[in-house]
Design an enzyme around this catalytic site. Sequence first.
Site, PDB file in Angstrom:
ATOM      1  N   ASP A 200      -3.795  -7.711   4.507  1.00 22.39           N
ATOM      2  CA  ASP A 200      -3.950  -6.957   3.259  1.00 22.39           C
ATOM      3  C   ASP A 200      -3.461  -7.845   2.122  1.00 22.39           C
ATOM      4  O   ASP A 200      -2.471  -8.581   2.271  1.00 22.39           O
ATOM      5  CB  ASP A 200      -3.140  -5.662   3.264  1.00 22.39           C
ATOM      6  CG  ASP A 200      -3.430  -4.827   2.020  1.00 22.39           C
ATOM      7  OD1 ASP A 200      -4.463  -4.134   2.001  1.00 22.39           O
ATOM      8  OD2 ASP A 200      -2.636  -4.895   1.069  1.00 22.39           O
TER       9      ASP A 200
ATOM     10  N   GLU B  47      -2.696  -7.941  -2.209  1.00 24.06           N
ATOM     11  CA  GLU B  47      -2.610  -7.317  -3.524  1.00 24.06           C
ATOM     12  C   GLU B  47      -3.026  -8.373  -4.543  1.00 24.06           C
ATOM     13  O   GLU B  47      -2.748  -9.569  -4.364  1.00 24.06           O
ATOM     14  CB  GLU B  47      -1.200  -6.808  -3.804  1.00 24.06           C
ATOM     15  CG  GLU B  47      -0.684  -5.797  -2.785  1.00 24.06           C
ATOM     16  CD  GLU B  47      -1.570  -4.571  -2.634  1.00 24.06           C
ATOM     17  OE1 GLU B  47      -2.213  -4.174  -3.640  1.00 24.06           O
ATOM     18  OE2 GLU B  47      -1.635  -4.028  -1.522  1.00 24.06           O
TER      19      GLU B  47
ATOM     20  N   HIS C 116      -0.067   0.277  -1.075  1.00 23.91           N
ATOM     21  CA  HIS C 116      -0.377  -0.769  -2.052  1.00 23.91           C
ATOM     22  C   HIS C 116       0.683  -1.870  -2.098  1.00 23.91           C
ATOM     23  O   HIS C 116       0.748  -2.611  -3.087  1.00 23.91           O
ATOM     24  CB  HIS C 116      -0.618  -0.196  -3.448  1.00 23.91           C
ATOM     25  CG  HIS C 116      -1.823   0.696  -3.515  1.00 23.91           C
ATOM     26  ND1 HIS C 116      -3.091   0.271  -3.170  1.00 23.91           N
ATOM     27  CD2 HIS C 116      -1.946   2.015  -3.860  1.00 23.91           C
ATOM     28  CE1 HIS C 116      -3.935   1.275  -3.308  1.00 23.91           C
ATOM     29  NE2 HIS C 116      -3.280   2.348  -3.724  1.00 23.91           N
TER      30      HIS C 116
ATOM     31  N   ASP D  78       0.552  -1.945   4.098  1.00 24.14           N
ATOM     32  CA  ASP D  78      -0.858  -1.603   4.283  1.00 24.14           C
ATOM     33  C   ASP D  78      -1.447  -2.325   5.493  1.00 24.14           C
ATOM     34  O   ASP D  78      -2.255  -1.755   6.248  1.00 24.14           O
ATOM     35  CB  ASP D  78      -1.663  -1.972   3.027  1.00 24.14           C
ATOM     36  CG  ASP D  78      -1.435  -0.994   1.879  1.00 24.14           C
ATOM     37  OD1 ASP D  78      -0.710   0.001   2.088  1.00 24.14           O
ATOM     38  OD2 ASP D  78      -1.975  -1.231   0.783  1.00 24.14           O
TER      39      ASP D  78
END
Length: 738
Positions: free
Chosen positions: A575, A577, A713, A718
């Site tokens: 994951d 960001e 998030h 995540d």
Amino acid sequence: MKALKTLPEKYYLDHFNEFLAYIEGPCAHLLAAPERAFVDDFRALNEAAQCLLVRLYNRKSDWVARDALVYAEINDIPAQLAVLAQCHWLQPFASEDIQIWLADITKQQLQQLYQHYQRVAADGVDTCHGDSSTLAKPPTKSAAKAGWLSYLQTLTATDSEPALAWANQHFVRQGRSQVLRYLLFLYFGRTQGRLNQLSMRDLGIMRTRRLAHEAQARFASADEAFSAFEWKHQSDALKQTMDAGLLAFAQQLPTTSVGVAAQATASRLYARLGKRMLDSELSVHPQALALSFLARSNEPEAVEKSIRVRYAAGEHEAVREQLEDIIDNPDSETLWVFASDFYARKFGRKRTSVLTDMLRDSAPVIALDEAFLGNVETGVKQYYQSQGIEAFKTENRIWRALFGLVFWHELFVNPKAGLATEFDRLPAVLKSNQFFSHMQAEIEARLQQFDSSHTLRVWLLKVSSQYYGQGNGVFRWHPKMLEILDILLTHVSVSQLQQILLAMAKDYHALSDGYPDLMVLESGQLRFEEIKAPGDSLRRNQLISLQMLNRAGLNVAVRRVEWAFNPEQAYVVVDVETTGGNSAGNRMTEIGMVKVVNAKVVASWQSLINPQRAIPRHITQLTGISQAMVADAPIFSEVVDEISDFLKGAVFVAHNVNFDYGFFKREYELCGRYIRLPKLCTVKLARQHFTGLASYSLGRLCADLDIQLARHHRALDDARAAAEILIRIQRQGLRPGS
């Protein structure tokens, strides 16, 4: 991005003069009266008229709208058009041009033409239509071009005079186009060659070869050149001919073909024509006529088709004799394989084909995850590497590279190879499959100079050092090419390689492709494997190359793959960001990765990433990641090695995988590196295996499946949640990707 070069103001004219220098020089003996007049008349024009004509010739079409004729280097364009028209470099539109012209012009121009028809009809000039009220209703103004084109095609088919008048008023049409096409054919060796390739060369868009000798003509005589051009023209026309028009097309074919190039093109055309007649759903093509065309071709596909049709028609004894002759005196490896197999099945009571036998007798099956669907060779390579076995994706490239390097001088330096201009990439002797027949002495002498692996290594290194990066139509240069070739030379004898290279030289068309996907080095033994996934078949060209390698004494096998859950396969659930949703304009701020093996988490990796740009306020509100948090974080290039080690040999998994993978791919590119991994998407998996849910967002999925997600998030949290989704699917005994 590398800036394009700036070209001189009159570079179109410079290029055309360069082109004509080749035509007047090496090709002078290939010109008849129309071609000589073309050159002489062009030389007689004033420079401005020459510039304008060359501009027209650089257009894609034979016509151009008058209002588009705006060129800074040409003064008084109307006056120069008058000069060109007076000297017959321009010609008026004829009725047979209209339908082709209509398909080429814009939708706006089609609508303007319709308005012209309205005016003509309203003035009472159009005797066919009377007044505008009798014109069929046109499409709406916003309708697609196809609708307007169909309407104008119908309108002009009834009465073309208004269209002719309007076209001649608003467009100019080149003259002597057929002569120019012949001259371009002499220069480029193909009917698709265009003058703009000279500009593309100078701009650095198109790479060309540096000739080791003076430019030379492609043909020995004008008869050969004109015949080759005519047959190429017919070959292009056949592609555009519908089945219903094949008989008419066949009736206008030339009766003779002069020279090797024309004969080769005619042979391929006859094969295509005969096969299309036999395969057509229309019943207007007599089988005897179709077979007569196949009989004029020496293409393996034509001989094979003819034999199959004649055998089905009951000509068993004649077919038997032909097959025996092919087996005893084969013209090509391809035809020999077919004849041997067909003869065994039809006259030797053999039930299966050679292709089936090779698949049936293949090596043990490997179980791979369906994440490798569409990338099965990579999956098998990683399977071997996970067991400490070296494997390389070689396919055709290693054999073409060996062939091209060994015979570099014969193919790209010796004028006999048939490289006429710098735009030629593949030598004529390979195009015509006559390398051995034209250069037998040179080929045999070259092979005989290699009396050991050492001498062959030295030669390959010498050629690579001297010519590295030069464009050619045989192979692509690669930084690790010599390293892989060195492994080949270490484990395959020179005599075996000489046998393979000689076979390729004798029949390059049959043996330039179809080679095994992988080269595998296990316990000091080298083998080659053709990889076949479920539903894949072994093609004829692959069989031919595999058998040739086998006859040379190499260890060759067909390795079949079945889709199954492999408990040893590593999955890295990722994951990221980011500063925004588009990988092209945004950067990562955090990466979280979780490694899963045999439905268990075995490792994790996490780091904030300095994006080297501002983080928008709404992103900070969503993720909690602020500018201050990433100020001292590493940039991606500082941790790329750690990331690569963590991902090595794994399947890349993410929730909406293309988003995360896109950012990884972009960051790798910015580091001057490359990433290619099989991918799985937990959104797609969840839709397949947890049906009927209202939403498949990560947050809603975790709530519905009772999966802990503490800090949504944030990358590692995540990634852990998405990993749990994958693990639950695996523990249910379901195959990811199924």
